[in-house]
Scaffold this motif. Structure first.
Motif, PDB file in Angstrom:
ATOM      1  N   GLY B 293      32.870  44.488  31.114  1.00 53.01           N
ATOM      2  CA  GLY B 293      34.115  44.099  31.793  1.00 53.01           C
ATOM      3  C   GLY B 293      35.325  44.647  31.059  1.00 53.01           C
ATOM      4  O   GLY B 293      36.269  45.147  31.664  1.00 53.01           O
ATOM      5  N   LEU B 297      37.704  47.023  33.043  1.00 56.16           N
ATOM      6  CA  LEU B 297      38.944  46.382  33.483  1.00 56.16           C
ATOM      7  C   LEU B 297      40.075  46.546  32.480  1.00 56.16           C
ATOM      8  O   LEU B 297      41.233  46.300  32.806  1.00 56.16           O
ATOM      9  CB  LEU B 297      38.708  44.889  33.756  1.00 56.16           C
ATOM     10  N   ARG B 298      39.752  46.967  31.257  1.00 59.13           N
ATOM     11  CA  ARG B 298      40.817  47.092  30.256  1.00 59.13           C
ATOM     12  C   ARG B 298      40.985  48.527  29.735  1.00 59.13           C
ATOM     13  O   ARG B 298      42.089  48.971  29.503  1.00 59.13           O
ATOM     14  CB  ARG B 298      40.515  46.188  29.055  1.00 59.13           C
ATOM     15  N   PRO B 302      42.700  51.915  36.123  1.00 55.28           N
ATOM     16  CA  PRO B 302      42.163  51.574  37.455  1.00 55.28           C
ATOM     17  C   PRO B 302      42.294  52.732  38.454  1.00 55.28           C
ATOM     18  O   PRO B 302      41.514  52.815  39.406  1.00 55.28           O
ATOM     19  CB  PRO B 302      42.992  50.357  37.888  1.00 55.28           C
ATOM     20  N   THR B 310      36.070  47.735  40.666  1.00 53.64           N
ATOM     21  CA  THR B 310      36.968  46.720  40.105  1.00 53.64           C
ATOM     22  C   THR B 310      36.574  45.346  40.624  1.00 53.64           C
ATOM     23  O   THR B 310      36.480  44.378  39.871  1.00 53.64           O
ATOM     24  CB  THR B 310      38.425  47.007  40.509  1.00 53.64           C
ATOM     25  N   PHE B 313      33.408  44.019  38.985  1.00 54.31           N
ATOM     26  CA  PHE B 313      33.598  43.508  37.632  1.00 54.31           C
ATOM     27  C   PHE B 313      34.443  42.242  37.613  1.00 54.31           C
ATOM     28  O   PHE B 313      34.287  41.406  36.728  1.00 54.31           O
ATOM     29  CB  PHE B 313      34.188  44.583  36.710  1.00 54.31           C
TER      30      PHE B 313
END
Lengths: 404, 515
Positions: B293, B297-298, B302, B310, B313
């Protein structure tokens, strides 16, 4: 890990069919009373006479209520990048004050919808489309410095289409509209507010689309209507528009392709290349949703379908007809078809299973089932693949536009 | 710009394993770790002179193929399997050998019943264990190798006979409570199975699929004993050091204290990482051995990944359920009045299935039980270097939900109080002897280890997040939708625990596809 997102409250479920901001005017004009639900809003299949309404599009001017279209506003410094993640075309190439036709896909490269993207300002966009996509847009916007709002109910839309459409605008006092080129947009003053006019449309004719705050909808209608009467401006329903759009070769989500988020059967979804939108796919821009899947399908040659225009012998519209190769092997289905009054040809949009339509393009037939007084007449007619649009009108793109 | 053949993000045991295997195959590998090498595998000082394992405290599934592939130095694990003591009501039960090959504290009949259940589960685990040591079969991308592995697994099932095959299918997705009831009558043994099946998961023993957790545990081995467990000498930090020196010997360039700020990607291909200091390091292969994740996501922009990924997750279930407690004690607690030798393994406080189920119930509603189930290890027993005087105690507290309604700032002291009470009941005088206590609820594990949700296994290990759906379908099988980016943490197949298999499998996949 990530906090739940507040969901915008919507009251649309309280009324089975909502009325558009133009409803009082349309209700007064509706002679056929042929109402239907378009995205949950009362809309007209025809207003007074489908044939005459079609000819208003092609001969004078026609006014069509497009308020039920979903309209999303994307604003903020990150909106260009977010829309580039969402859509197939390169939004960096879309200048402020311009509109482009685009589409978007899910991760598997299957088309979710097509629509028009309006760049109102460098960091301010409006996306118009058939389906509802707010959750998808919000998820796509995560991590981007932008806001996404659904302004479908707040913004009313009108399509003013036909050879006299510019003359109607001019008579209604929209000075400067003559400089609008195709796919260009500009704000014009209206009743202390403003109306956004773009030279766009769904008819393949000279035409404009006007977007205004819902509370100014009726005054805008009246302004156009009174100026348009000497020019034979007519209100039209969807059936007339549908004929014009088929002539123009435009596709409709839910009719000519099944949006990926609505398809129940997993093999009924379509990639852009399978519905004639391959030209939109910009593999050279930044990544976008579906890019990997589309590139892989192209590389592996796994595209299954193709969308083609057909010119069919005979004059019976081939709506829903099955397409055959050599008259016996099934090759696809017709998704839209009319006898074109302007072209005087029997035209159709069909979805074929490759290699029919890609490698095997000859010897195609359509089997038309014409119900004639309780008996089907089965007509096997030869069909020829022709380029779309079927109809190209120079007046659509001439600037300054003609007054006719 | 610096460049190398492969970048590994994360210096936990999976990252170190992946880096070592890649380096041994001749790749120039750089490994970046935000904190200290070893990741959650560390020995920490609870109080001056009192040392304990930071998080996990036992080794029970370190894969022999990982040891072989990395050349891991194993002296810290040179010990016979440690016993498990179950403290319920009344006298304790002691399991010796590999998961109770020998039992003490139950009647002959119950011992036979346990032996029969143990044999059943061990047999099934041996079959399921065949799936762990290689890439999971990926639907739509099914190769000859997959057919071979699956064929062998199928043969293994058939070789045991039709009845066994049927029983495997009957049991595989059932719950541990029903299976325990089917075989056993002793509540302490049922409590132990319930505890072991659900440890670390957001499941109670009666939750569907909970037996799989026990199967997974029994796929592991220690010291060549299936189901065995070893308390590493010097704490988990010593094992971490062994992983680090294997990586060093293989020639991996190790960069601890170096946080990766971003994974750079262009048009669907990961190309480089940007470090927190601004330095950019490029490589054709980037292996992320941190939480998946976090990776997607970090670290990844994106703009470079698809919206559906996205979404996947965001939905990935990875909220921790276990709190860790380290205590420094001025004496050796006499749990159950047992001898020190019997306490040198783990001590499980689980009275019954109901006890574990009741401990889980409040977790569903964002609270912890006033009567949690607990696993205790005394790392300093027989290891004076871990505590010069007295003793250190390391405990896992089940269940401690990440999303505690009252918040962990107030909740942690309350939970500590609750746990000390329970421990004191089983080892009278323990509470008075506490010199220092360090309780890590999932939020604290998240903060200290950079582990979102504080989930030990980097994601729930239920069938929706296993095999070709681990961590999420689009990023399963180590390769990801970003070309050149691979996943190698416990969030990938086969999952959590100190096995090294995600790292090994990922590295082997990299070597196969990115020649």
């Amino acid at each position: 890990m990530i906090a739940a997102r507040p969901q915008p409250a919507q009251g649309h479920f309280r009324t089975p069919l909502m009325e558009t901001p133009f409803h009082p005017r349309l209700a007064a004009l509706a002679e056929t009373n042929d109402w239907y639900g378009w995205a949950g809003m009362k809309s007209l299949h025809s207003v007074y006479d489908e044939e005459l309404e079609y000819f208003a599009i092609r001969s004078t001017a026609a006014l069509f209520d497009i308020s039920p279209m979903a309209k999303y506003r994307v604003r903020g410094p990150g909106s260009e990048a977010m829309l580039n993640r969402l859509t197939l075309r390169d939004v960096r190439k879309l200048a402020p004050g311009r509109v482009h036709y685009t589409a978007w896909c899910d991760d598997e490269g299957h088309v979710l919808d097509d629509g028009t993207l309006f760049r109102l300002a460098p960091d301010d966009f409006r996306l118009c489309c058939q389906g509802r996509h707010l959750p998808w847009l919000l998820d796509t916007a995560e991590g981007f410095d932008c806001t996404v709002t659904d302004e479908t109910d707040e913004v009313a839309g009108l399509a003013l289409q036909g050879p006299c459409s510019f003359a109607v605008l001019a008579a209604a006092g929209f000075t400067g509209a003559e400089t609008l080129k195709p796919f260009q947009l500009r704000d014009f003053p209206h009743e202390g507010g403003r109306v956004t006019i773009s030279r766009t449309g769904f008819t393949g004719d000279l035409g404009y689309e006007l977007f205004v705050a819902a509370d100014a909808a009726l005054t805008l209608w009246d302004r156009l209507w009174s100026a348009g009467q000497p020019l034979r401006l007519k209100a039209i329903g969807y059936n007339a528009l549908n004929r014009a759009r088929i002539e123009a070769g435009f596709i409709v989500a839910g009719a000519d392709f099944t949006p990926a988020d609505q398809a129940i059967r997993t093999d009924r979804v379509r990639m852009p290349d399978e519905i004639g939108l391959d030209w939109m796919v910009d593999l050279t821009k930044s990544a976008f949703t579906g890019r990997r899947a589309i590139a892989a399908a192209r590389a592996k040659g796994t595209l299954k379908h193709i969308l083609v225009g057909l010119d069919i012998a005979d004059n019976t519209p081939a709506e829903g007809a099955i397409v055959y190769h050599r008259g016996k092997r099934e090759a696809g289905v017709v998704s839209a078809a009319i006898w074109s009054p302007t072209l005087k040809r029997n035209i159709a949009i069909a979805s074929l299973d490759r290699p029919y339509g890609s490698r095997l393009t000859d010897d195609l037939w359509v089997e038309i089932y014409a119900l004639r007084e309780l008996r089907y007449a089965k007509l096997m007619k030869p069909a020829r693949i022709v380029p779309r649009p079927f109809l190209t009108l120079p007046r659509r793109s001439a600037t300054p536009p003609g007054r006719f | 710009m610096t460049s190398c053949d492969a970048i590994v993000i994360g210096g936990g045991h999976n990252g170190l394993t992946a880096a070592t295997v890649l380096a041994k195959a001749g790749r120039r590998v750089m490994l970046f770790e935000a904190g200290a090498l070893g990741g959650t595998m560390a020995t920490v000082e609870v109080a001056p002179g009192y040392r304990s394992s930071a998080l996990s405290h036992l080794v029970n599934r370190l894969a022999p193929e990982v040891v072989a592939a990395t050349g891991l130095e194993m002296t810290c694990l040179a010990a016979p399997p440690a016993p498990t003591v179950v403290l319920g009501d009344g006298d304790p039960v002691i399991l010796r050998g590999g998961y109770g090959a020998r039992l003490e504290g139950v009647g002959a009949e119950e011992a036979l019943a346990f032996a029969s259940l143990r044999a059943k589960l061990m047999g099934q685990a041996a079959i399921l264990g065949r799936m762990l040591g290689h890439r999971p079969p990926m639907p739509g991308d099914f190769g000859l190798g997959d057919a071979w592995h699956l064929g062998l697994t199928g043969l293994a099932v058939l070789r045991k006979g039709r009845a066994e095959a049927r029983d495997l299918m009957r049991m595989i997705l059932t719950n541990v409570a029903d299976v325990a009831d089917e075989y056993l009558t002793d509540d302490r043994l049922k409590g132990l199975l319930s505890f072991d099946a659900t440890l670390g998961a957001h499941l109670g023993p009666r939750s569907p699929g909970s037996l799989l957790g026990l199967h997974y545990r029994l796929t592991g081995s220690a010291g060549g004993v299936a189901g065995g467990q070893i308390v590493p000498r010097g704490g988990m930090g010593t094992l971490a050091a062994a992983f680090v020196s294997a990586a060093e010997r293989a020639g991996v360039e190790l960069r601890p204290g170096t946080r990766v700020a971003r994974i750079e990607a262009v048009q669907g291909r990961a190309t480089a990482v940007t470090l927190a200091g601004g330095e950019v390091v490029s490589a054709p292969v980037i292996v992320s051995a941190i939480h998946p994740g976090t990776t997607f996501l970090r670290l990844v922009d994106p703009a470079e990944i698809d919206t559906g990924l996205t979404r996947a997750f965001r939905r990935h279930r990875s909220k921790g359920n276990v709190a860790k407690l380290n205590l420094a004690l001025n004496h050796i607690p006499a749990f159950g009045g047992l001898a020190e030798a019997d306490l040198a393994g783990r001590i499980v406080i689980a009275r019954s299935t109901d006890h574990v189920e009741s401990a889980f119930n409040p977790a569903k509603y964002g609270a912890f039980s006033p009567d949690p189930a607990i696993e205790v290890v005394l790392p300093s027993l027989g290891q004076p270097e871990m505590a010069a005087k007295g003793c250190t105690l390391s405990a896992l507290i089940q269940f401690a939900p990440y999303d505690l309604k009252e918040g962990w700032a107030g909740g942690a002291p309350r939970l500590l109080d609750t746990v000390l009470d329970i421990l004191d009941r089983h080892a009278p005088g323990l509470r008075a002897g506490v010199i220092a206590a360090d309780l890590l609820p999932p939020t604290e594990i998240e903060a200290r280890c950079g582990l979102p949700g504080g989930h030990w296994h980097h994601g729930e290990m239920t069938p929706d997040q296993l095999l070709f759906n681990r961590p999420v379908h689009a990023a399963a099988g180590y390769a990801t939708p970003l070309d050149g980016l691979f996943l190698a943490s416990a969030g990938s197949h086969p999952g959590g625990g100190i096995s090294g298999l995600p790292g090994l499998n990922a590295a082997r996949h990299v070597l196969e596809v990115a020649r």
